[in-house]
Design a protein around this motif. Sequence first.
Motif, PDB file in Angstrom:
ATOM      1  N   HIS A  11       0.828  -1.205   0.000  1.00  0.00           N
ATOM      2  CA  HIS A  11       0.000   0.000   0.000  1.00  0.00           C
ATOM      3  C   HIS A  11       0.865   1.260   0.000  1.00  0.00           C
ATOM      4  CE1 HIS A  11      -3.197   2.807   0.858  1.00  0.00           C
ATOM      5  NE2 HIS A  11      -2.641   3.129   2.006  1.00  0.00           N
ATOM      6  N   VAL A  12       1.895   1.295   0.830  1.00  0.00           N
ATOM      7  CA  VAL A  12       2.770   2.465   0.887  1.00  0.00           C
ATOM      8  C   VAL A  12       3.501   2.648  -0.438  1.00  0.00           C
ATOM      9  CG1 VAL A  12       4.869   3.410   1.947  1.00  0.00           C
ATOM     10  CG2 VAL A  12       3.057   2.452   3.387  1.00  0.00           C
ATOM     11  N   VAL A  13       4.076   1.556  -0.948  1.00  0.00           N
ATOM     12  CA  VAL A  13       4.859   1.654  -2.188  1.00  0.00           C
ATOM     13  C   VAL A  13       3.990   2.121  -3.338  1.00  0.00           C
ATOM     14  CG1 VAL A  13       6.089   0.302  -3.929  1.00  0.00           C
ATOM     15  CG2 VAL A  13       6.635  -0.011  -1.506  1.00  0.00           C
TER      16      VAL A  13
ATOM     17  N   ARG B 112       1.966   8.542  -7.096  1.00  0.00           N
ATOM     18  CA  ARG B 112       2.272   9.985  -7.093  1.00  0.00           C
ATOM     19  C   ARG B 112       3.568  10.276  -7.846  1.00  0.00           C
ATOM     20  NH1 ARG B 112      -0.926   9.203  -2.459  1.00  0.00           N
ATOM     21  NH2 ARG B 112      -2.873  10.332  -2.859  1.00  0.00           N
ATOM     22  N   ASN B 113       4.542   9.374  -7.762  1.00  0.00           N
ATOM     23  CA  ASN B 113       5.755   9.555  -8.555  1.00  0.00           C
ATOM     24  C   ASN B 113       5.426   9.590 -10.043  1.00  0.00           C
ATOM     25  OD1 ASN B 113       7.563   9.697  -6.407  1.00  0.00           O
ATOM     26  ND2 ASN B 113       7.918   7.495  -6.371  1.00  0.00           N
ATOM     27  N   ALA B 114       4.510   8.702 -10.468  1.00  0.00           N
ATOM     28  CA  ALA B 114       4.115   8.669 -11.874  1.00  0.00           C
ATOM     29  C   ALA B 114       3.385   9.943 -12.270  1.00  0.00           C
ATOM     30  CB  ALA B 114       3.233   7.447 -12.132  1.00  0.00           C
ATOM     31  N   ALA B 115       2.516  10.423 -11.407  1.00  0.00           N
ATOM     32  CA  ALA B 115       1.695  11.587 -11.734  1.00  0.00           C
ATOM     33  C   ALA B 115       2.473  12.895 -11.728  1.00  0.00           C
ATOM     34  CB  ALA B 115       0.530  11.684 -10.752  1.00  0.00           C
ATOM     35  N   HIS B 116       3.500  12.988 -10.870  1.00  0.00           N
ATOM     36  CA  HIS B 116       4.133  14.290 -10.653  1.00  0.00           C
ATOM     37  C   HIS B 116       5.629  14.342 -10.926  1.00  0.00           C
ATOM     38  CE1 HIS B 116       0.386  15.664  -8.847  1.00  0.00           C
ATOM     39  NE2 HIS B 116       0.376  14.544  -8.137  1.00  0.00           N
TER      40      HIS B 116
ATOM     41  N   ALA C 225       7.482   5.682 -13.588  1.00  0.00           N
ATOM     42  CA  ALA C 225       6.764   4.765 -14.476  1.00  0.00           C
ATOM     43  C   ALA C 225       5.304   4.708 -14.062  1.00  0.00           C
ATOM     44  CB  ALA C 225       7.394   3.374 -14.401  1.00  0.00           C
ATOM     45  N   PRO C 226       4.398   4.482 -15.024  1.00  0.00           N
ATOM     46  CA  PRO C 226       2.976   4.358 -14.668  1.00  0.00           C
ATOM     47  C   PRO C 226       2.788   3.304 -13.581  1.00  0.00           C
ATOM     48  CG  PRO C 226       3.245   4.427 -17.051  1.00  0.00           C
ATOM     49  CD  PRO C 226       4.623   4.335 -16.463  1.00  0.00           C
ATOM     50  N   ALA C 227       1.893   3.591 -12.632  1.00  0.00           N
ATOM     51  CA  ALA C 227       1.692   2.686 -11.500  1.00  0.00           C
ATOM     52  C   ALA C 227       0.255   2.762 -11.018  1.00  0.00           C
ATOM     53  CB  ALA C 227       2.640   3.056 -10.351  1.00  0.00           C
ATOM     54  N   ASP C 228      -0.295   1.613 -10.703  1.00  0.00           N
ATOM     55  CA  ASP C 228      -1.577   1.517 -10.007  1.00  0.00           C
ATOM     56  C   ASP C 228      -1.651   0.132  -9.381  1.00  0.00           C
ATOM     57  OD1 ASP C 228      -2.616  -0.356 -11.961  1.00  0.00           O
ATOM     58  OD2 ASP C 228      -3.070   1.357 -13.246  1.00  0.00           O
ATOM     59  N   TYR C 229      -2.662  -0.075  -8.550  1.00  0.00           N
ATOM     60  CA  TYR C 229      -2.760  -1.337  -7.827  1.00  0.00           C
ATOM     61  C   TYR C 229      -2.910  -2.525  -8.768  1.00  0.00           C
ATOM     62  CZ  TYR C 229      -3.252   1.076  -3.351  1.00  0.00           C
ATOM     63  OH  TYR C 229      -3.024   1.827  -2.227  1.00  0.00           O
TER      64      TYR C 229
ATOM     65  N   ARG D 105      12.729   8.218  -5.197  1.00  0.00           N
ATOM     66  CA  ARG D 105      12.198   9.019  -6.304  1.00  0.00           C
ATOM     67  C   ARG D 105      11.288  10.130  -5.775  1.00  0.00           C
ATOM     68  NH1 ARG D 105      11.394   9.275 -11.743  1.00  0.00           N
ATOM     69  NH2 ARG D 105      12.485   7.334 -12.187  1.00  0.00           N
ATOM     70  N   TRP D 106      10.471   9.815  -4.804  1.00  0.00           N
ATOM     71  CA  TRP D 106       9.588  10.821  -4.219  1.00  0.00           C
ATOM     72  C   TRP D 106      10.390  11.973  -3.618  1.00  0.00           C
ATOM     73  CZ3 TRP D 106       4.837  12.646  -4.082  1.00  0.00           C
ATOM     74  CH2 TRP D 106       4.455  13.480  -3.035  1.00  0.00           C
ATOM     75  N   VAL D 107      11.406  11.647  -2.837  1.00  0.00           N
ATOM     76  CA  VAL D 107      12.211  12.687  -2.192  1.00  0.00           C
ATOM     77  C   VAL D 107      12.918  13.542  -3.245  1.00  0.00           C
ATOM     78  CG1 VAL D 107      14.257  13.069  -0.744  1.00  0.00           C
ATOM     79  CG2 VAL D 107      12.465  11.478  -0.002  1.00  0.00           C
ATOM     80  N   ARG D 108      13.471  12.903  -4.261  1.00  0.00           N
ATOM     81  CA  ARG D 108      14.108  13.692  -5.339  1.00  0.00           C
ATOM     82  C   ARG D 108      13.089  14.611  -5.992  1.00  0.00           C
ATOM     83  NH1 ARG D 108      16.403   8.667  -6.646  1.00  0.00           N
ATOM     84  NH2 ARG D 108      15.013   8.463  -8.461  1.00  0.00           N
TER      85      ARG D 108
END
Length: 198
Positions: free
Chosen positions: A90-92, A99-103, A107-111, A133-136
């Motif tokens: 869930h966290v990943v 959010r990494n994919a959207a912003h 790479a595209p991501a969903d459940y 990636r999020w932090v960057r």
Amino acid sequence: MSTPTAPTTDWTRLLLEQLEWHWAHQLRPRLEGLSDEEYTWEPVPGCWSVRPRGRSSAPVQAGSGAFTIDFAFPEPEPSPVTTIAWRLGHVVVGALAVRNAAHFGGAPADYASWEYAGTATEALEQLDDAHDRWVRGVRTLDAQALAQPCGEEGFEHDPMAALVLHVHREVVHHGAEVCLLRDLHHARTRAERGQRLL
């Protein structure tokens, strides 16, 4: 006589410190040595987890690889207890990779399309990659970017800073749940060893 200039606040630094202090001093060190047994341990019957494809009885079994994650829509009341594997998935995916994919060009991501980790080691690698990636990405956001509407469903009228705060809360509170599950597993293991010694 000139008016003194008010000091500017580095909002990007403050937002990152909210997550990074917890990550470096609490969450990530507590995950070192996570075993596969802990990863999939079910403290009560009926847990949601990450399971080999075809082994789940959940109404929804999401994932594109050899392992799927348990879901139901709508979510049952009360919500099922979840394993460390489920919480990390869930966290990943839900908190970070989507959010990494959207912003941030991830790479595209969903459940449904995610390849869930079958081992603790693989799950921690996915967590580290998504976190880094999020932090960057957040580091690239200046005050103006943080004030812009993020446009994400559920945050349509909120600034990007609100989404950053939300993601950080998700990582902190689900990470705390994972650490508690590890503590419970260790306590159970110690108790069982003690019983065998009697």
